[in-house]
Design a protein around this motif. Structure first.
Motif, PDB file in Angstrom:
ATOM      1  N   SER A  64       0.832  -1.192   0.000  1.00  0.00           N
ATOM      2  CA  SER A  64       0.000   0.000   0.000  1.00  0.00           C
ATOM      3  C   SER A  64       0.864   1.238   0.000  1.00  0.00           C
ATOM      4  CB  SER A  64      -0.959  -0.015   1.191  1.00  0.00           C
ATOM      5  OG  SER A  64      -0.474   0.741   2.254  1.00  0.00           O
ATOM      6  N   ALA A  65       0.410   2.262  -0.724  1.00  0.00           N
ATOM      7  CA  ALA A  65       1.156   3.503  -0.806  1.00  0.00           C
ATOM      8  C   ALA A  65       0.201   4.623  -1.157  1.00  0.00           C
ATOM      9  CB  ALA A  65       2.237   3.396  -1.877  1.00  0.00           C
ATOM     10  N   ASP A  66       0.451   5.796  -0.610  1.00  0.00           N
ATOM     11  CA  ASP A  66      -0.353   6.933  -1.021  1.00  0.00           C
ATOM     12  C   ASP A  66      -0.086   7.196  -2.498  1.00  0.00           C
ATOM     13  OD1 ASP A  66      -1.209   7.072   1.489  1.00  0.00           O
ATOM     14  OD2 ASP A  66      -0.125   8.871   2.074  1.00  0.00           O
ATOM     15  N   VAL A  67       1.177   7.196  -2.831  1.00  0.00           N
ATOM     16  CA  VAL A  67       1.548   7.362  -4.230  1.00  0.00           C
ATOM     17  C   VAL A  67       2.487   6.226  -4.614  1.00  0.00           C
ATOM     18  CG1 VAL A  67       2.659   8.842  -5.931  1.00  0.00           C
ATOM     19  CG2 VAL A  67       1.379   9.860  -4.043  1.00  0.00           C
ATOM     20  N   LEU A  68       2.092   5.467  -5.593  1.00  0.00           N
ATOM     21  CA  LEU A  68       2.955   4.387  -6.077  1.00  0.00           C
ATOM     22  C   LEU A  68       3.267   4.638  -7.546  1.00  0.00           C
ATOM     23  CD1 LEU A  68       4.213   1.490  -6.002  1.00  0.00           C
ATOM     24  CD2 LEU A  68       1.966   0.628  -6.569  1.00  0.00           C
ATOM     25  N   GLU A  69       4.543   4.795  -7.834  1.00  0.00           N
ATOM     26  CA  GLU A  69       4.951   4.926  -9.227  1.00  0.00           C
ATOM     27  C   GLU A  69       5.951   3.839  -9.516  1.00  0.00           C
ATOM     28  OE1 GLU A  69       6.210   8.856 -10.441  1.00  0.00           O
ATOM     29  OE2 GLU A  69       4.465   9.696  -9.399  1.00  0.00           O
ATOM     30  N   LEU A  70       5.549   2.944 -10.379  1.00  0.00           N
ATOM     31  CA  LEU A  70       6.390   1.789 -10.629  1.00  0.00           C
ATOM     32  C   LEU A  70       6.693   1.674 -12.117  1.00  0.00           C
ATOM     33  CD1 LEU A  70       7.563  -1.072  -9.929  1.00  0.00           C
ATOM     34  CD2 LEU A  70       5.264  -1.942 -10.293  1.00  0.00           C
ATOM     35  N   LYS A  71       7.977   1.536 -12.387  1.00  0.00           N
ATOM     36  CA  LYS A  71       8.372   1.201 -13.754  1.00  0.00           C
ATOM     37  C   LYS A  71       8.913  -0.213 -13.706  1.00  0.00           C
ATOM     38  CE  LYS A  71       9.740   5.569 -15.781  1.00  0.00           C
ATOM     39  NZ  LYS A  71      10.874   6.370 -15.311  1.00  0.00           N
ATOM     40  N   MET A  72       8.228  -1.105 -14.376  1.00  0.00           N
ATOM     41  CA  MET A  72       8.596  -2.509 -14.258  1.00  0.00           C
ATOM     42  C   MET A  72       9.724  -2.881 -15.204  1.00  0.00           C
ATOM     43  SD  MET A  72       4.996  -4.446 -13.859  1.00  0.00           S
ATOM     44  CE  MET A  72       4.172  -3.719 -15.245  1.00  0.00           C
ATOM     45  N   TYR A  73      10.693  -3.540 -14.649  1.00  0.00           N
ATOM     46  CA  TYR A  73      11.783  -4.110 -15.452  1.00  0.00           C
ATOM     47  C   TYR A  73      11.722  -5.631 -15.448  1.00  0.00           C
ATOM     48  CZ  TYR A  73      14.287   0.282 -16.088  1.00  0.00           C
ATOM     49  OH  TYR A  73      14.659   1.534 -16.468  1.00  0.00           O
ATOM     50  N   GLY A  74      10.911  -6.171 -14.578  1.00  0.00           N
ATOM     51  CA  GLY A  74      10.833  -7.626 -14.467  1.00  0.00           C
ATOM     52  C   GLY A  74       9.502  -8.016 -13.874  1.00  0.00           C
ATOM     53  N   PRO A  75       9.308  -9.288 -13.592  1.00  0.00           N
ATOM     54  CA  PRO A  75       8.026  -9.732 -13.055  1.00  0.00           C
ATOM     55  C   PRO A  75       7.796  -9.212 -11.631  1.00  0.00           C
ATOM     56  CG  PRO A  75       9.575 -11.578 -13.240  1.00  0.00           C
ATOM     57  CD  PRO A  75      10.238 -10.400 -13.858  1.00  0.00           C
ATOM     58  N   CYS A  76       6.622  -8.654 -11.394  1.00  0.00           N
ATOM     59  CA  CYS A  76       6.267  -8.117 -10.086  1.00  0.00           C
ATOM     60  C   CYS A  76       5.061  -8.867  -9.567  1.00  0.00           C
ATOM     61  CB  CYS A  76       5.880  -6.643 -10.187  1.00  0.00           C
ATOM     62  SG  CYS A  76       7.185  -5.600 -10.805  1.00  0.00           S
ATOM     63  N   ARG A  77       5.008  -8.992  -8.245  1.00  0.00           N
ATOM     64  CA  ARG A  77       3.881  -9.747  -7.694  1.00  0.00           C
ATOM     65  C   ARG A  77       3.529  -9.199  -6.310  1.00  0.00           C
ATOM     66  NH1 ARG A  77       0.031 -13.323  -7.594  1.00  0.00           N
ATOM     67  NH2 ARG A  77      -0.410 -13.173  -5.435  1.00  0.00           N
ATOM     68  N   ALA A  78       2.248  -9.031  -6.066  1.00  0.00           N
ATOM     69  CA  ALA A  78       1.772  -8.654  -4.731  1.00  0.00           C
ATOM     70  C   ALA A  78       0.396  -9.258  -4.569  1.00  0.00           C
ATOM     71  CB  ALA A  78       1.701  -7.140  -4.591  1.00  0.00           C
ATOM     72  N   ARG A  79       0.048  -9.617  -3.348  1.00  0.00           N
ATOM     73  CA  ARG A  79      -1.274 -10.195  -3.157  1.00  0.00           C
ATOM     74  C   ARG A  79      -2.330  -9.112  -3.379  1.00  0.00           C
ATOM     75  NH1 ARG A  79      -2.585 -11.599   2.619  1.00  0.00           N
ATOM     76  NH2 ARG A  79      -3.579  -9.585   2.429  1.00  0.00           N
ATOM     77  N   GLU A  80      -2.112  -7.971  -2.744  1.00  0.00           N
ATOM     78  CA  GLU A  80      -3.046  -6.867  -2.883  1.00  0.00           C
ATOM     79  C   GLU A  80      -2.265  -5.587  -3.035  1.00  0.00           C
ATOM     80  OE1 GLU A  80      -6.305  -6.116   0.062  1.00  0.00           O
ATOM     81  OE2 GLU A  80      -5.766  -8.137   0.638  1.00  0.00           O
ATOM     82  N   ILE A  81      -2.811  -4.659  -3.785  1.00  0.00           N
ATOM     83  CA  ILE A  81      -2.201  -3.344  -3.889  1.00  0.00           C
ATOM     84  C   ILE A  81      -3.282  -2.325  -3.590  1.00  0.00           C
ATOM     85  CG2 ILE A  81      -1.020  -1.714  -5.407  1.00  0.00           C
ATOM     86  CD1 ILE A  81       0.036  -4.070  -6.978  1.00  0.00           C
ATOM     87  N   GLY A  82      -2.974  -1.380  -2.750  1.00  0.00           N
ATOM     88  CA  GLY A  82      -3.973  -0.377  -2.401  1.00  0.00           C
ATOM     89  C   GLY A  82      -3.340   0.968  -2.177  1.00  0.00           C
ATOM     90  N   GLY A  83      -4.091   2.032  -2.457  1.00  0.00           N
ATOM     91  CA  GLY A  83      -3.536   3.351  -2.211  1.00  0.00           C
ATOM     92  C   GLY A  83      -4.351   4.443  -2.852  1.00  0.00           C
ATOM     93  N   THR A  84      -3.788   5.636  -2.864  1.00  0.00           N
ATOM     94  CA  THR A  84      -4.496   6.779  -3.424  1.00  0.00           C
ATOM     95  C   THR A  84      -4.242   6.851  -4.927  1.00  0.00           C
ATOM     96  OG1 THR A  84      -4.052   7.876  -1.340  1.00  0.00           O
ATOM     97  CG2 THR A  84      -4.900   9.236  -3.109  1.00  0.00           C
ATOM     98  N   LYS A  85      -2.961   6.950  -5.272  1.00  0.00           N
ATOM     99  CA  LYS A  85      -2.625   7.087  -6.679  1.00  0.00           C
ATOM    100  C   LYS A  85      -1.654   5.968  -7.057  1.00  0.00           C
ATOM    101  CE  LYS A  85      -0.419  10.235  -9.859  1.00  0.00           C
ATOM    102  NZ  LYS A  85       0.534  11.317  -9.954  1.00  0.00           N
ATOM    103  N   LEU A  86      -2.077   5.126  -7.942  1.00  0.00           N
ATOM    104  CA  LEU A  86      -1.247   3.984  -8.322  1.00  0.00           C
ATOM    105  C   LEU A  86      -0.967   4.049  -9.822  1.00  0.00           C
ATOM    106  CD1 LEU A  86      -3.367   1.249  -6.500  1.00  0.00           C
ATOM    107  CD2 LEU A  86      -1.452   2.485  -5.546  1.00  0.00           C
ATOM    108  N   VAL A  87       0.269   4.228 -10.170  1.00  0.00           N
ATOM    109  CA  VAL A  87       0.633   4.265 -11.590  1.00  0.00           C
ATOM    110  C   VAL A  87       1.669   3.185 -11.843  1.00  0.00           C
ATOM    111  CG1 VAL A  87       1.552   5.659 -13.458  1.00  0.00           C
ATOM    112  CG2 VAL A  87       0.200   6.738 -11.661  1.00  0.00           C
ATOM    113  N   ILE A  88       1.297   2.215 -12.651  1.00  0.00           N
ATOM    114  CA  ILE A  88       2.194   1.095 -12.904  1.00  0.00           C
ATOM    115  C   ILE A  88       2.439   0.990 -14.405  1.00  0.00           C
ATOM    116  CG2 ILE A  88       2.401  -1.407 -12.785  1.00  0.00           C
ATOM    117  CD1 ILE A  88       0.693  -1.077 -10.126  1.00  0.00           C
TER     118      ILE A  88
END
Lengths: 207, 223
Positions: free
Chosen positions: B123-147
Motif C-alpha cells: 500500500s502507498a499513497d503514491v505508487l509509481e512503478l516502472k517494471m523491469y521484471g516480473p512483479c507480484r503482490a497479493r493486494e495493492i492499495g492506495g491513493t494514486k497507483l501508476v504502474i
C-alpha cells in the motif's frame, strides 16, 4: 459470538471515504491489522471489518483529523499503554474514577500517591462495571485482583474481559481475542468488555 | 529516560557486529549484524545481512541488503536488492532494483524502477512503478497507483533475463489507478485506466474507465 461484519465496499459507500484514506489510515496504524478480515466471496477474496468497531473508529478519525495530525491520532488510538501517570487526588478531581471506588479499593493510599496508567485502567474498568449496576463491590475486589495478576501477561495484545454469573455465583476471565466462547445453559453473560476499547476511552478522558 | 548515547559505526571489509543502537552506520563490504539494529542512518555499499529487525530514519543501499525481520525506515534510497523477511514500513522510498517482502509493504511515497515481490499487501499513497521484471503482490492499495512497463524492457527482452515485465496481483484498489501489463482478478477505483497488455477479471469503477484496445477485461461495472 459472531460479530456483524461490513464489507470494504459498503464501508466506503456508507462513510464516503476513499480507498486512499482507508489505506493511509491503516498504514498509520489508526485501524488495527486484526480488523482486516479476509473472506472468500464469489468475486474472490474480499476484506471485511467488524461493523460496530469500524464505524465507530471511522467516525472518531473523521472528527479528530482536522485538529490532530495522523501521527498524533495514532498515539491516541494505539492499544499500547501510554506512559501516563496521575496522582490520586487528580483522579478524583477530574472524576475519572468515582469516589466510591477510590475509597473502597485504595483506602491505604494517600492523595499524593501516583498511579500508573495500568493501575488507573484497572480501577476504571471496575468503576465502569459498578456504574452500570452489573457488579457488586465484593465482585469488584475480585476483578481488581484478576486484572492485577493476569492483565500484564497479555503484553499489549488485544484481550476481552468476560464477566459471567450462574445461580448467583459470579466469575471473571480475561481471554485473548479473537475468540469464541460458548456457555452451558444457565450461565448469564453479564458483560464482555474489549480492553482495547477501555484503554481508548480512558485515554480520551486523560488527554 | 537517561539521555541515550548513540555512536557511529563504520565497517569495511568482511565484518560482523552484534547490532544495537547507533547514530550513523556506514558499511562497505560484506557484513552481518547479528541482532536488531536501531539507527539514524544506515549507508551500505556491498552486502549486509541483519539478523533481526532494522529501524532507521534513512537507509541507503548500493548492493544488497537483507533483513530477517521487519524494516522501518523513513527514507530509503538506492539501487540493488532489498530482501525483507517480514514487513516494510516507510514514508518515502525511491529504489532501483528489486524489493522482496515477506509481509506487507506500507509506504507513503514509493517510486520504483525494477521489480518487487510482496507476499501481503502493498500500500502507498503514491505508487509509481516502472517494471523491469516480473512483479507480484497479493493486494495493492492506495491513493494514486501508476504502474508502467519500462521502455527499456524492449531491449532487455532481446537478451531475455528473467521473463517478461508484468505485474500479477489478486486485487488492485485505489482512487486513481493506471495499469499496464497487469494480470489481476479485481481492480477497483474511482478513475481507472487499463493500459496495454492487461488481463483483468473484473473492474469496478466510480467515475471513469479507459480500456486500451489490447487489454482484456472480462467484466466492468460502474458503481
Amino acid at each position: 459470538m459472531e460479530r456483524d461484519l461490513i464489507s470494504k465496499k459498503d464501508l466506503l459507500d456508507e462513510k464516503g471515504i476513499s480507498y486512499g484514506q482507508l489505506y493511509r489510515w491503516k498504514r498509520k496504524q489508526l485501524i488495527p491489522e486484526e480488523w482486516f478480515i479476509r473472506k472468500s466471496t464469489f468475486t474472490g477474496q474480499e476484506t471485511f471489518f467488524p461493523k460496530d468497531l469500524m464505524l465507530a473508529r471511522i467516525d472518531k478519525i473523521m472528527n479528530m483529523k482536522d485538529d490532530l495530525s495522523l501521527d498524533e491520532l495514532a498515539d491516541k488510538l494505539s492499544p499500547l499503554l501510554p506512559d501516563y501517570e496521575m496522582r490520586k487526588i487528580d483522579i478524583h478531581k477530574r472524576n475519572i474514577v468515582s469516589q466510591v471506588v477510590l475509597e473502597r479499593f485504595t483506602p491505604e493510599d494517600a492523595d499524593s500517591v501516583v498511579y500508573t496508567f495500568e493501575r488507573l485502567l484497572y480501577l476504571y474498568v471496575v468503576d465502569k462495571l459498578l456504574q452500570a449496576g452489573e457488579m457488586s463491590l465484593e465482585e469488584g475486589e475480585r476483578l481488581l485482583h484478576l486484572m492485577r495478576e493476569h492483565f500484564p501477561k497479555f503484553e499489549g495484545k488485544p484481550c476481552d474481559l468476560v464477566f459471567i454469573r450462574k445461580m448467583g455465583v459470579s466469575s471473571f476471565a480475561l481471554l485473548s481475542v479473537p475468540a469464541e466462547m460458548y456457555y452451558e445453559s444457565g450461565v448469564k453473560l453479564i458483560a464482555r468488555l474489549p480492553m482495547a476499547e477501555c484503554i481508548e476511552q480512558l485515554k480520551g478522558k486523560l488527554v | 529516560m537517561a539521555e541515550e548515547v548513540r555512536r557511529d559505526l563504520k565497517m569495511i571489509g568482511e565484518t560482523s557486529s552484534a547490532g544495537g543502537k547507533f547514530r550513523h552506520i556506514k558499511i562497505t563490504g560484506e557484513s552481518v549484524l547479528t541482532g536488531d539494529v536501531d539507527c539514524i542512518k544506515l549507508a551500505n555499499t556491498g552486502e549486509v545481512v541483519v539478523n533481526g529487525g532494522l529501524r532507521t530514519r534513512e537507509l541507503k543501499v548500493t548492493g544488497e541488503c537483507e533483513v530477517k525481520g521487519s524494516l522501518e525506515a523513513q527514507i530509503v534510497r538506492g539501487r540493488g536488492e532489498l530482501k525483507i523477511s517480514s514487513s516494510i514500513r516507510g514514508e518515502n522510498i525511491k529504489f532501483t532494483g528489486n524489493i522482496d517482502a515477506g509481509g506487507n509493504c506500507e509506504v507513503g511515497v514509493l517510486e520504483m524502477d525494477g521489480a518487487f515481490n510482496v507476499a501481503g499487501l502493498l500500500s502507498a499513497d503514491v505508487l509509481e512503478l516502472k517494471m523491469y521484471g516480473p512483479c507480484r503482490a497479493r493486494e495493492i492499495g492506495g491513493t494514486k497507483l501508476v504502474i508502467k512497463r519500462s521502455k527499456a524492457t524492449k531491449l532487455l527482452n532481446l537478451v531475455n533475463l528473467k521473463g517478461h515485465a508484468h505485474l500479477t496481483a489478486d486485487q488492485v484498489e485505489g482512487d486513481l489507478v493506471e495499469l499496464e501489463h497487469t494480470i489481476a482478478a479485481v481492480v477497483r477505483g474511482n478513475n481507472v485506466t487499463i493500459g496495454p497488455g492487461c488481463q483483468i477479471g473484473r473492474v469496478e469503477y466510480r467515475d471513469t474507465l479507459n480500456i486500451h484496445k489490447s487489454a482484456l477485461v472480462k467484466e466492468s461495472h460502474q458503481l
